[in-house]
Motif scaffolding. Structure first.
Motif, PDB file in Angstrom:
ATOM      1  N   MET A 294      -3.854   0.556  14.597  1.00 37.35           N
ATOM      2  CA  MET A 294      -3.442   0.407  13.299  1.00 37.35           C
ATOM      3  C   MET A 294      -4.689   1.272  12.600  1.00 37.35           C
ATOM      4  SD  MET A 294      -0.003  -1.524  12.820  1.00 37.35           S
ATOM      5  CE  MET A 294       0.437  -2.249  14.073  1.00 37.35           C
ATOM      6  N   GLY A 295      -6.039   0.525  12.800  1.00 39.07           N
ATOM      7  CA  GLY A 295      -7.732   0.880  12.160  1.00 39.07           C
ATOM      8  C   GLY A 295      -7.525   2.543  11.632  1.00 39.07           C
ATOM      9  N   VAL A 296      -7.332   2.833  12.965  1.00 39.84           N
ATOM     10  CA  VAL A 296      -6.899   4.808  12.797  1.00 39.84           C
ATOM     11  C   VAL A 296      -6.112   5.111  11.390  1.00 39.84           C
ATOM     12  CG1 VAL A 296      -6.832   6.852  13.702  1.00 39.84           C
ATOM     13  CG2 VAL A 296      -8.339   4.976  15.150  1.00 39.84           C
ATOM     14  N   LEU A 297      -5.171   4.442  11.155  1.00 38.48           N
ATOM     15  CA  LEU A 297      -4.680   4.560   9.679  1.00 38.48           C
ATOM     16  C   LEU A 297      -4.855   4.221   8.731  1.00 38.48           C
ATOM     17  CD1 LEU A 297      -1.096   3.991  11.668  1.00 38.48           C
ATOM     18  CD2 LEU A 297      -1.873   6.210  11.932  1.00 38.48           C
ATOM     19  N   MET A 298      -5.557   3.614   9.198  1.00 41.61           N
ATOM     20  CA  MET A 298      -6.269   3.283   7.590  1.00 41.61           C
ATOM     21  C   MET A 298      -6.927   3.775   7.204  1.00 41.61           C
ATOM     22  SD  MET A 298      -6.676  -0.912   7.703  1.00 41.61           S
ATOM     23  CE  MET A 298      -8.499  -1.251   8.341  1.00 41.61           C
ATOM     24  N   GLY A 299      -7.132   3.933   4.943  1.00 39.34           N
ATOM     25  CA  GLY A 299      -7.924   5.072   5.091  1.00 39.34           C
ATOM     26  C   GLY A 299      -7.447   6.397   4.672  1.00 39.34           C
ATOM     27  N   THR A 300      -5.887   7.238   5.223  1.00 47.75           N
ATOM     28  CA  THR A 300      -5.690   8.259   5.417  1.00 47.75           C
ATOM     29  C   THR A 300      -4.292   8.646   4.287  1.00 47.75           C
ATOM     30  OG1 THR A 300      -3.750   7.769   7.293  1.00 47.75           O
ATOM     31  CG2 THR A 300      -6.141   8.870   8.106  1.00 47.75           C
ATOM     32  N   ILE A 301      -4.041   9.182   3.735  1.00 50.23           N
ATOM     33  CA  ILE A 301      -3.098   9.783   3.118  1.00 50.23           C
ATOM     34  C   ILE A 301      -2.030  10.578   3.674  1.00 50.23           C
ATOM     35  CG2 ILE A 301      -3.132  10.984   1.460  1.00 50.23           C
ATOM     36  CD1 ILE A 301      -4.965   9.333   0.384  1.00 50.23           C
ATOM     37  N   ARG A 302      -1.042   9.934   3.476  1.00 49.28           N
ATOM     38  CA  ARG A 302       0.346  10.830   3.976  1.00 49.28           C
ATOM     39  C   ARG A 302       1.079  11.090   2.671  1.00 49.28           C
ATOM     40  NH1 ARG A 302       1.073  10.768   9.816  1.00 49.28           N
ATOM     41  NH2 ARG A 302      -0.845   9.828  10.414  1.00 49.28           N
ATOM     42  N   ARG A 303       2.650  11.738   3.505  1.00 45.27           N
ATOM     43  CA  ARG A 303       3.683  11.974   1.913  1.00 45.27           C
ATOM     44  C   ARG A 303       4.989  11.692   3.059  1.00 45.27           C
ATOM     45  NH1 ARG A 303       2.663  14.798  -2.247  1.00 45.27           N
ATOM     46  NH2 ARG A 303       1.520  15.622  -2.578  1.00 45.27           N
ATOM     47  N   PHE A 304       5.699  11.217   1.890  1.00 41.03           N
ATOM     48  CA  PHE A 304       6.987  10.821   2.536  1.00 41.03           C
ATOM     49  C   PHE A 304       8.051  12.371   2.774  1.00 41.03           C
ATOM     50  CE2 PHE A 304       6.274   7.352   0.121  1.00 41.03           C
ATOM     51  CZ  PHE A 304       6.707   5.792   0.551  1.00 41.03           C
ATOM     52  N   GLY A 305       7.664  12.797   3.591  1.00 39.60           N
ATOM     53  CA  GLY A 305       8.394  14.190   4.533  1.00 39.60           C
ATOM     54  C   GLY A 305       7.294  15.095   3.941  1.00 39.60           C
ATOM     55  N   LEU A 306       8.109  16.246   4.092  1.00 36.00           N
ATOM     56  CA  LEU A 306       7.149  17.758   3.784  1.00 36.00           C
ATOM     57  C   LEU A 306       6.911  17.721   2.121  1.00 36.00           C
ATOM     58  CD1 LEU A 306       9.108  19.479   6.225  1.00 36.00           C
ATOM     59  CD2 LEU A 306       6.595  18.935   5.887  1.00 36.00           C
ATOM     60  N   VAL A 307       7.414  16.815   1.239  1.00 39.39           N
ATOM     61  CA  VAL A 307       7.550  17.110  -0.054  1.00 39.39           C
ATOM     62  C   VAL A 307       7.571  15.503  -1.030  1.00 39.39           C
ATOM     63  CG1 VAL A 307       8.471  19.424  -0.518  1.00 39.39           C
ATOM     64  CG2 VAL A 307      10.011  17.542  -0.836  1.00 39.39           C
ATOM     65  N   GLY A 308       7.443  14.731  -0.457  1.00 37.59           N
ATOM     66  CA  GLY A 308       7.529  13.869  -0.805  1.00 37.59           C
ATOM     67  C   GLY A 308       6.465  13.301  -1.589  1.00 37.59           C
ATOM     68  N   PRO A 309       6.322  11.939  -2.423  1.00 37.85           N
ATOM     69  CA  PRO A 309       4.751  11.567  -3.076  1.00 37.85           C
ATOM     70  C   PRO A 309       4.061  10.984  -1.607  1.00 37.85           C
ATOM     71  CG  PRO A 309       6.721   9.637  -3.665  1.00 37.85           C
ATOM     72  CD  PRO A 309       7.237  10.842  -2.791  1.00 37.85           C
ATOM     73  N   ALA A 310       2.636  10.870  -2.123  1.00 38.31           N
ATOM     74  CA  ALA A 310       1.393  10.974  -1.445  1.00 38.31           C
ATOM     75  C   ALA A 310       1.535   9.304  -1.586  1.00 38.31           C
ATOM     76  CB  ALA A 310      -0.018  11.728  -1.607  1.00 38.31           C
ATOM     77  N   TYR A 311       0.818   8.632  -0.200  1.00 38.67           N
ATOM     78  CA  TYR A 311       0.289   7.475  -0.048  1.00 38.67           C
ATOM     79  C   TYR A 311      -0.954   6.984   0.737  1.00 38.67           C
ATOM     80  CZ  TYR A 311       3.096   7.254   4.666  1.00 38.67           C
ATOM     81  OH  TYR A 311       3.530   7.900   5.484  1.00 38.67           O
TER      82      TYR A 311
END
Length: 62
Positions: A4-21
């Motif tokens: 899970m440490g590798v995931l921290m700080g990364t940016i993803r989206r809810f699906g292909l066109v959803g908002p970024a988080y």
């Protein structure tokens, strides 16, 4: 098992066109025992606990 440490700080989206988080920290496991991470939804400034399985299914925001 995902580091899970590798995931921290990364940016993803809810699906292909959803908002970024942004993934900001580990969170308590859900009642079902599923691991979760704390995310920051950039568009709404919300902080939520979100399942790791859903994070892995969401695309990265390059």
């Amino acid at each position: 098992m995902v580091d899970m440490g590798v995931l921290m700080g990364t940016i993803r989206r809810f699906g292909l066109v959803g908002p970024a988080y942004e993934i900001v920290a580990p969170a308590e496991a859900a009642a079902s025992g599923e691991p979760q991470m704390r995310i920051h939804v950039l568009e709404s400034d919300e902080h939520l606990d979100y399942p790791v399985s859903a994070i892995l299914a969401d695309p990265t925001d390059d």
